[in-house]
Design an enzyme around this catalytic site. Structure first.
Site, short mmCIF file in Angstrom:
data_model
loop_
_atom_site.label_atom_id
_atom_site.label_comp_id
_atom_site.label_asym_id
_atom_site.label_seq_id
_atom_site.Cartn_x
_atom_site.Cartn_y
_atom_site.Cartn_z
N CYS A 18 -38.21 -19.62 20.72
CA CYS A 18 -37.40 -18.78 19.83
C CYS A 18 -37.30 -17.34 20.37
O CYS A 18 -38.31 -16.63 20.39
CB CYS A 18 -38.02 -18.80 18.43
SG CYS A 18 -37.34 -17.59 17.28
N CYS B 171 -38.28 -14.62 17.87
CA CYS B 171 -39.75 -14.65 17.67
C CYS B 171 -40.44 -13.87 18.79
O CYS B 171 -41.37 -13.09 18.53
CB CYS B 171 -40.26 -16.09 17.67
SG CYS B 171 -39.61 -17.13 16.35
#
Length: 149
Positions: free
Chosen positions: A69, A72
């Site tokens: 991600c 993230c």
């Protein structure tokens, strides 16, 4: 009589009693000797996650993330900086949604990054999307009850 906080070690999941009159910044686990607050949110397995949320008395902020991600990864340094600002009054941990799929499903994670704030074994707030340090800190402080720790 002095109040005690129950602080779960992120290394060995042992529950430690920490008098509220003592600063937690230098506290160490009674079992493994690891620092209880390092300013570095640990990525926890299912057992340690359950103990943090279910047994500790401090508010727990969980960053649900995955290694693939992009947002993230972008938020990771801000989350670590937030840990330095919020510890030892709030425990910050990470949960890899790829490794802990059952917990992520139970938590109803639909997108990542998602941060969930727990206190007294229940969810008190949730927010999704990457955020900077100051926004993370102010969001947590806006949701943690006064005198929570």
């Amino acid at each position: 009589m002095s109040q005690e906080n129950l602080v779960v070690c992120t290394k060995c999941a042992t529950i430690n009693r920490l008098p509220s009159t003592r600063s937690g910044s230098d506290a160490k686990c009674g079992k493994c000797g690891a620092r209880l607050f390092s300013g570095h949110p640990e990525d926890l397995d299912a057992v340690n996650f359950e103990r943090q949320v279910g047994r500790g008395s401090l508010p727990v902020l969980v960053d649900v993330w995955a290694p693939w991600c992009g947002p993230c990864k972008m938020m990771a340094p801000a989350y670590e900086a937030a840990a330095k600002a919020l510890e030892p009054h709030v425990r910050l941990i990470k949960l890899n949604s790829d490794k802990e799929q059952a917990i992520a499903a139970r938590l109803g994670i639909r997108g990542i990054p998602t941060m969930i704030l727990f206190h007294h074994q229940r969810e008190i707030a949730r927010i999704s999307g990457a955020m900077g340090t100051s926004r993370i800190v102010s969001w947590v402080r806006g949701h943690v009850p006064t005198g929570a720790s």
